[in-house]
Design a protein around this motif. Structure first.
Motif, short mmCIF file in Angstrom:
data_model
loop_
_atom_site.label_atom_id
_atom_site.label_comp_id
_atom_site.label_asym_id
_atom_site.label_seq_id
_atom_site.Cartn_x
_atom_site.Cartn_y
_atom_site.Cartn_z
N ALA A 1 0.83 -1.21 0.00
CA ALA A 1 0.00 0.00 0.00
C ALA A 1 0.86 1.26 0.00
N VAL A 2 1.94 1.24 0.78
CA VAL A 2 2.83 2.41 0.83
C VAL A 2 3.48 2.64 -0.53
N CYS A 3 3.96 1.58 -1.15
CA CYS A 3 4.63 1.73 -2.44
C CYS A 3 3.67 2.24 -3.51
N GLU A 4 2.46 1.73 -3.54
CA GLU A 4 1.50 2.19 -4.53
C GLU A 4 1.13 3.65 -4.31
N THR A 5 0.99 4.06 -3.05
CA THR A 5 0.66 5.46 -2.77
C THR A 5 1.81 6.37 -3.15
N LEU A 6 3.04 5.97 -2.84
CA LEU A 6 4.20 6.79 -3.21
C LEU A 6 4.35 6.88 -4.72
N LEU A 7 4.08 5.78 -5.42
CA LEU A 7 4.17 5.81 -6.88
C LEU A 7 3.14 6.75 -7.48
N ALA A 8 1.91 6.70 -6.97
CA ALA A 8 0.86 7.59 -7.47
C ALA A 8 1.20 9.04 -7.18
N ALA A 9 1.70 9.31 -5.98
CA ALA A 9 2.08 10.68 -5.64
C ALA A 9 3.23 11.17 -6.50
N HIS A 10 4.16 10.28 -6.82
CA HIS A 10 5.31 10.67 -7.66
C HIS A 10 4.87 10.93 -9.10
N GLN A 11 3.95 10.15 -9.61
CA GLN A 11 3.52 10.31 -11.00
C GLN A 11 2.56 11.47 -11.19
N ILE A 12 1.67 11.66 -10.20
CA ILE A 12 0.64 12.71 -10.34
C ILE A 12 1.16 14.05 -9.84
N GLY A 13 1.86 14.03 -8.69
CA GLY A 13 2.36 15.27 -8.13
C GLY A 13 1.24 16.11 -7.55
N GLY A 14 1.39 17.45 -7.61
CA GLY A 14 0.37 18.34 -7.09
C GLY A 14 0.72 18.88 -5.72
N VAL A 15 -0.17 19.70 -5.20
CA VAL A 15 0.08 20.38 -3.93
C VAL A 15 -0.45 19.59 -2.74
N ARG A 16 -1.12 18.49 -2.98
CA ARG A 16 -1.72 17.72 -1.89
C ARG A 16 -0.88 16.51 -1.51
N ILE A 17 0.38 16.50 -1.92
CA ILE A 17 1.24 15.37 -1.58
C ILE A 17 1.43 15.28 -0.07
N ASP A 18 1.60 16.42 0.58
CA ASP A 18 1.81 16.42 2.03
C ASP A 18 0.60 15.81 2.74
N ALA A 19 -0.61 16.16 2.32
CA ALA A 19 -1.82 15.63 2.95
C ALA A 19 -1.93 14.12 2.70
N ARG A 20 -1.58 13.69 1.50
CA ARG A 20 -1.66 12.25 1.21
C ARG A 20 -0.66 11.46 2.06
N LEU A 21 0.55 11.98 2.17
CA LEU A 21 1.55 11.29 2.99
C LEU A 21 1.16 11.28 4.46
N ARG A 22 0.55 12.39 4.94
CA ARG A 22 0.11 12.42 6.32
C ARG A 22 -0.99 11.40 6.57
N ALA A 23 -1.94 11.30 5.65
CA ALA A 23 -3.02 10.32 5.79
C ALA A 23 -2.48 8.90 5.74
N LEU A 24 -1.51 8.65 4.88
CA LEU A 24 -0.93 7.32 4.80
C LEU A 24 -0.18 6.98 6.08
N ALA A 25 0.56 7.95 6.62
CA ALA A 25 1.27 7.70 7.87
C ALA A 25 0.30 7.44 9.02
N GLU A 26 -0.81 8.17 9.06
CA GLU A 26 -1.80 7.96 10.13
C GLU A 26 -2.44 6.58 10.00
N ALA A 27 -2.72 6.15 8.77
CA ALA A 27 -3.31 4.83 8.57
C ALA A 27 -2.34 3.73 9.00
#
Length: 285
Positions: free
Chosen positions: A175-201
């Protein structure tokens, strides 16, 4: 006394075969060095199988000597030796489970470090992942090192994450690898929020598993204690009545064999019902 000396010598041999170093410092250093070895320098499978076979044979011999010293005969010692040979594979499985637990507990901290490196230091997600991976547990270091090598040679983050997922073989890592891959490919300003949500999960999952294991501590101790009670009763039985002669009789051998099988079955059943469910891997490719 001679039988007890044989038992002690057999137990010492098993310990020497299964322990890589002579002391805590040496063993820790050996584990760190083994964890940092790349797959290309790791021992071949044939060597690992040979070590496992030697450890199983030594455990079986020690178990047979101990059972023969207590019960005599043929049936009971042979059964105990057979069960003793299964101890090394079970120990390997237990070590793998502990490594998985270390992986689950490490991901929240690693994700928090990745988020800081990406959001506050401006690093790319691949650079942040491999920088944070340097502080991962020793059990995760070979997989992260191999993934970092793949990234440095090909600059293909998807291929590097594929190597990491294959090496760790863990649903949380998937799950971590897939989320990091999506964040790397899509980018955007919400990367910090996505990483925070993944860390909380990941933190919530690790906390839930730690809480479940803590609640099982008493049951696990009782399981080990109850399994040792029949062995002490067998030792005490040597001084009652005919003692070892009763164990050596045909009926005695059958009763001992039935008791050993019953204890082994209860041990396995208790371990099965206390097993914490593991999420299935869904991102295999």
């Amino acid at each position: 006394m001679t039988a007890l000396a044989f038992i002690a010598a057999g137990a010492a041999g098993v310990w020497l075969l299964s322990t890589p170093g002579g002391g805590p410092t040496t063993s820790a250093a050996w584990r760190r060095a083994s964890a940092r070895r790349s797959p290309s320098t790791a021992p071949p499978t044939s060597v690992l199988l040979l070590h496992g076979a030697l450890a199983g044979a030594a455990t079986a011999v020690a178990a047979w000597i101990g059972a023969w010293a207590l019960f005599g005969g043929v049936v009971a010692p042979a059964l105990v030796a057979l069960l003793g040979a299964a101890i090394p594979p079970c120990a390997v499985t237990q070590r793998r489970r502990r490594r998985a637990v270390d992986s689950w507990q490490a991901w929240p901290r690693l994700l928090a470090e990745i988020r800081v490196l990406v959001a506050h230091q401006g690093r790319s997600i691949p650079a942040a992942l491999f920088a944070a991976g340097k502080h991962a547990p020793d059990e995760m270091q070979p997989a992260i090192s191999e993934a970092a090598r793949t990234w440095s040679l090909s600059t293909d983050f998807e291929a590097a994450l594929r190597v990491l997922k294959t090496s760790l073989a863990d649903p949380t890592a998937d799950a971590v690898c897939e989320t990091l891959l999506a964040a790397h490919q899509i980018g955007g300003v919400r990367i910090d929020a996505r990483l925070r949500a993944l860390a909380e999960a990941a933190q919530a999952e690790a906390a839930a598993r730690s809480d479940a294991r803590a609640k099982q501590a008493g049951a696990r101790f009782a399981r080990s204690f109850v399994a040792s009670v029949p062995a002490f009763m067998a030792v005490i039985g040597l001084s009652i009545g005919r003692g070892r002669q009763a164990y050596e009789s045909g009926d005695g051998q059958l009763l001992v064999a039935f008791s050993v099988l019953a204890v082994a079955a209860c041990w396995l059943w208790a371990g099965r019902i206390m097993a914490i469910p593991v999420r299935k891997r869904v991102f295999l490719q």
